[in-house]
Design a protein around this motif. Sequence first.
Motif, PDB file in Angstrom:
ATOM      1  N   SER A   4       0.821  -1.211   0.000  1.00  0.00           N
ATOM      2  CA  SER A   4       0.000   0.000   0.000  1.00  0.00           C
ATOM      3  C   SER A   4       0.856   1.263   0.000  1.00  0.00           C
ATOM      4  O   SER A   4       0.436   2.309  -0.459  1.00  0.00           O
ATOM      5  CB  SER A   4      -0.934   0.000   1.214  1.00  0.00           C
ATOM      6  OG  SER A   4      -0.183   0.087   2.408  1.00  0.00           O
ATOM      7  N   CYS A   5       2.058   1.151   0.547  1.00  0.00           N
ATOM      8  CA  CYS A   5       2.894   2.345   0.643  1.00  0.00           C
ATOM      9  C   CYS A   5       3.898   2.476  -0.494  1.00  0.00           C
ATOM     10  O   CYS A   5       4.664   3.424  -0.560  1.00  0.00           O
ATOM     11  CB  CYS A   5       3.630   2.361   1.971  1.00  0.00           C
ATOM     12  SG  CYS A   5       2.503   2.437   3.364  1.00  0.00           S
ATOM     13  N   TYR A  28       0.907   8.896   9.042  1.00  0.00           N
ATOM     14  CA  TYR A  28       0.675   8.757   7.594  1.00  0.00           C
ATOM     15  C   TYR A  28      -0.833   8.691   7.332  1.00  0.00           C
ATOM     16  O   TYR A  28      -1.439   7.624   7.338  1.00  0.00           O
ATOM     17  CB  TYR A  28       1.378   7.503   7.090  1.00  0.00           C
ATOM     18  CG  TYR A  28       1.264   7.285   5.584  1.00  0.00           C
ATOM     19  CD1 TYR A  28       1.236   8.361   4.685  1.00  0.00           C
ATOM     20  CD2 TYR A  28       1.209   5.991   5.065  1.00  0.00           C
ATOM     21  CE1 TYR A  28       1.137   8.146   3.329  1.00  0.00           C
ATOM     22  CE2 TYR A  28       1.118   5.778   3.700  1.00  0.00           C
ATOM     23  CZ  TYR A  28       1.087   6.868   2.828  1.00  0.00           C
ATOM     24  OH  TYR A  28       1.003   6.661   1.485  1.00  0.00           O
ATOM     25  N   GLN A  49      -2.602   8.754   4.761  1.00  0.00           N
ATOM     26  CA  GLN A  49      -3.026   8.011   3.572  1.00  0.00           C
ATOM     27  C   GLN A  49      -2.737   6.513   3.687  1.00  0.00           C
ATOM     28  O   GLN A  49      -2.798   5.792   2.681  1.00  0.00           O
ATOM     29  CB  GLN A  49      -2.333   8.567   2.324  1.00  0.00           C
ATOM     30  CG  GLN A  49      -2.842   9.922   1.867  1.00  0.00           C
ATOM     31  CD  GLN A  49      -2.282  11.049   2.711  1.00  0.00           C
ATOM     32  OE1 GLN A  49      -1.109  11.030   3.082  1.00  0.00           O
ATOM     33  NE2 GLN A  49      -3.125  12.020   3.051  1.00  0.00           N
ATOM     34  N   ALA A  57      -3.492   3.092   3.663  1.00  0.00           N
ATOM     35  CA  ALA A  57      -4.719   2.384   3.265  1.00  0.00           C
ATOM     36  C   ALA A  57      -5.099   1.280   4.255  1.00  0.00           C
ATOM     37  O   ALA A  57      -6.271   1.132   4.632  1.00  0.00           O
ATOM     38  CB  ALA A  57      -4.553   1.800   1.872  1.00  0.00           C
ATOM     39  N   LEU A  68      -6.484   2.850   7.400  1.00  0.00           N
ATOM     40  CA  LEU A  68      -7.818   3.409   7.155  1.00  0.00           C
ATOM     41  C   LEU A  68      -8.877   2.304   7.090  1.00  0.00           C
ATOM     42  O   LEU A  68      -9.991   2.457   7.623  1.00  0.00           O
ATOM     43  CB  LEU A  68      -7.805   4.213   5.846  1.00  0.00           C
ATOM     44  CG  LEU A  68      -7.061   5.556   5.897  1.00  0.00           C
ATOM     45  CD1 LEU A  68      -6.792   6.071   4.487  1.00  0.00           C
ATOM     46  CD2 LEU A  68      -7.879   6.586   6.694  1.00  0.00           C
ATOM     47  N   ARG A 119     -11.571   6.591   1.907  1.00  0.00           N
ATOM     48  CA  ARG A 119     -10.177   7.036   1.851  1.00  0.00           C
ATOM     49  C   ARG A 119      -9.237   5.844   1.630  1.00  0.00           C
ATOM     50  O   ARG A 119      -8.220   5.966   0.944  1.00  0.00           O
ATOM     51  CB  ARG A 119      -9.811   7.780   3.132  1.00  0.00           C
ATOM     52  CG  ARG A 119     -10.477   9.161   3.229  1.00  0.00           C
ATOM     53  CD  ARG A 119     -10.357   9.753   4.609  1.00  0.00           C
ATOM     54  NE  ARG A 119      -8.953   9.904   5.020  1.00  0.00           N
ATOM     55  CZ  ARG A 119      -8.559  10.078   6.274  1.00  0.00           C
ATOM     56  NH1 ARG A 119      -9.460  10.106   7.249  1.00  0.00           N
ATOM     57  NH2 ARG A 119      -7.269  10.224   6.566  1.00  0.00           N
ATOM     58  N   ASP A 172      -9.427   5.085  -2.003  1.00  0.00           N
ATOM     59  CA  ASP A 172      -8.698   6.110  -2.762  1.00  0.00           C
ATOM     60  C   ASP A 172      -7.188   5.898  -2.641  1.00  0.00           C
ATOM     61  O   ASP A 172      -6.444   6.106  -3.606  1.00  0.00           O
ATOM     62  CB  ASP A 172      -9.063   7.509  -2.256  1.00  0.00           C
ATOM     63  CG  ASP A 172     -10.494   7.895  -2.626  1.00  0.00           C
ATOM     64  OD1 ASP A 172     -11.044   7.271  -3.562  1.00  0.00           O
ATOM     65  OD2 ASP A 172     -11.057   8.782  -1.963  1.00  0.00           O
ATOM     66  N   ALA A 173      -6.759   5.490  -1.435  1.00  0.00           N
ATOM     67  CA  ALA A 173      -5.323   5.300  -1.202  1.00  0.00           C
ATOM     68  C   ALA A 173      -4.789   4.059  -1.905  1.00  0.00           C
ATOM     69  O   ALA A 173      -3.634   4.026  -2.334  1.00  0.00           O
ATOM     70  CB  ALA A 173      -5.045   5.209   0.305  1.00  0.00           C
ATOM     71  N   ASP A 174      -5.636   3.035  -2.025  1.00  0.00           N
ATOM     72  CA  ASP A 174      -5.196   1.789  -2.677  1.00  0.00           C
ATOM     73  C   ASP A 174      -6.335   1.262  -3.553  1.00  0.00           C
ATOM     74  O   ASP A 174      -7.001   0.283  -3.219  1.00  0.00           O
ATOM     75  CB  ASP A 174      -4.820   0.758  -1.617  1.00  0.00           C
ATOM     76  CG  ASP A 174      -4.173  -0.484  -2.230  1.00  0.00           C
ATOM     77  OD1 ASP A 174      -3.966  -0.502  -3.453  1.00  0.00           O
ATOM     78  OD2 ASP A 174      -3.893  -1.446  -1.478  1.00  0.00           O
TER      79      ASP A 174
END
Length: 602
Positions: A21-22, A82, A84, A86, A89, A111, A114-116
Amino acid sequence: MNRQMKYGSVLCVCLMGILVSCGTVKKASGSSNKATVVEEKDPLTPEQRRKYDYFFLEALRMKEKGDLDAAFELYSHCLEIYPQGAATLFEISRFYMFLNQPEKGEDALKRAVDADPKNFWYNQTLAAYYQGKGNYPQAIYVYEDMASRFPARLEPLMALIDLYSRTKDYQQVVNTLDRLEALDGKSEQISMEKFRMYLAMNNDKQAFTEIENLAKEYPYDMRYLTILGDVYLNNGKEEEAYATYQKVLKEEPGYAPAMLSMASYYEKKGQDSLYQAQLDTILLNDDVDSDTKMNIMRQLILRSEQGDKDSTKIAGLFTSMLKEKQENADIAMLAAQYLLTKKMDKEATPVLHQVLELDPENTPARLQLLSYAIREENMDEVIKLCAPALEYTPDVLEFYYYMGLAYHQKNKTDEALEVFKKGVKQVTEKSNANIVSDFYAIMGDLYHIKKMNVEAYAAYDSALVYKEDNIGALNNYAYYLSVERKNLDKAEEMSYRTVKAEPTNGTYLDTYAWILFEKGKYVEAKIYIDQAMQNDGAESSVVVEHCGDIYYMNGEREKAVEYWQQAEKLSKEPPKEGSEERSEKDLKLLRKKIAQKKYFAQ
C-alpha cells in the motif's frame, strides 16, 4: 513456540500489506517478455516508516488480544504519522462501524479505497456497505468501477445483476449478463435470466431469440431444445412448443424430459386421455430409468399439492407403476412415503411389503410395518417381520427388542431369552444406552421366570450400569430381593428411588411397602401400602394380600382377614395385563391365613 509462529505469520502478512500500500515493494512493469522491475518511492522517511510499521503491528497485536481500546489508539497514531495509510484506514473504518459511527466509518473506507484503488477487498467492502444501507446508485458506481479495474473477477458483475434487477433497470441487467457471458461462457442460467428480462421489457421477440440461440449453441444437447419448447409452451406459443418437442423426439425417441413436456402440452390443451396415455408411456416404460420416473413423480406430486390435491390420481399412478417389474425399491419407497403422508395406511401396507421384497435391508419400511403389527397386538406378525431383520440388518437393536418382547408376551421364555442374548452381542459404544438397559432389564425378568436368580441379578446390574435410573429394573430387582429376604438394605434403596420417581405408581409403592415389612418396619409399611391401594393396587390379588399381611403385623387382625378374603376373590379373576399370576402354592398359603386368621410367612 506456537505463539511465535502465530505472531510471525501475522507479521509477514501485515508487512506485505503495508509495503504494497505504501509503494516500497518492487513491481514488474512493461509489456516485454522480460519484466522490468520498478521501485515505487515510499512517501515516508525511513524513521517515519519504522514508527508507522511498529505502531501498526502493535495495533494488530492488541486487536488480536481483544484490547480494542488500545488497538484503536494505536491505529489513530498511525494515521497521525501517515494519513493516507490504506491498511490503517481500512482497519479503523471497521472500528467506526462497530462503534455505530457509520459516517466516520464510510469516510475512512472511501479514503482506504482512494489510497489503494487496486485492492479488491477494500472496494468490495465499500460496495457491500452501500448495498447494505440501500444506497443502490452508489453501490452500482463502485461495482462498475470494480468491473473495470478487475475484469477477470465475476463477483462485481454478479452483484451488478442483482442491483440492476432491484432497481428494475432491465436493460442494464441484460448488458451485464452479456458481459458475464463473454467472461464465463454461454449457460442455461444466463440465457434464462436474459429471457426473463426481455419479457419484462415486453421484447418477446428478443426473449425467444435468446433461448433459440442457447439451443443452437448446444445442438446435440436435447435438454436445451426441450427448454425452448417449455418456454414456448409457458408463454402461449403452443404450436411452436409442439413442433419443438416433436423435433426432439424424432432425434431421441425415448428422451424422457421431452416426453414429460409432451404430457404437459396435452394437459394444457385439455386433452386428458392423451395426457394420461403420455404419462403411462413414460412411467410404464422399462427403457426409462428409475431416477427419471422418480423425478417425474416428484414433479407430479408437487403439482398436485399446489393444485387440486387429488391423492387418488397420484396413488393410481403408483399402483400402475408398481405392477411393472422394478429395478430397485426407490419407486415403491416413494409411493409408501406418499401414502403415509396422506394417512392411507391400509394402502401403504402392501407397498411397504413390496419394498422389503425388493430391498430386505430397508429398515424404515420394516419399522413402519412393525409399528402396525404392534398397534394391532399381532405378536406373530411382529416375530415374522423381525426374524429376517436379524439376518439382513443385525446391528439394528430394535428388531431384537420387539421380537424378544413378542416371544415374552406369548410366554415363550426360552425363545425370548435367546433373542435378547443375540441382541446384547450386537451392542457397541454407539448403541443407545436406554435400549441396552432395557435389554438387560427384560433378560433379568426372563431369568427370574426360569428361577435363575443369580443370572437375573447380574442382568439387572448390567441394566443399571447402562442406565442407573431404569425404574422398571430397579423395582423388579428390589422386589425379587425382598421375596428372597436378602440384601434388603440395597432393595430398600432401589425401591425408594422408584417411589420418588413415580409417587403414584401402585406397583412401586407395593414393592417399597413389602420391603419395609420384611425389614420389620410395619408402621412405615402401612403408610405405603395404603398409598398403593389408593393407586390401583386394590385391583391386584398380590397387593391386597400384602396389605392384609401388613395390617396383621400392625395389630389390625380383622381388617387383615378382610383383605386376605378380598385377595382370594381377586385371584379367581383372569389376571390383568402386567399383574402377577398366582401359583397354587401361594393360593394355598393365602387360604391357610384366612382359615386360621393368622399370618404365615412364605
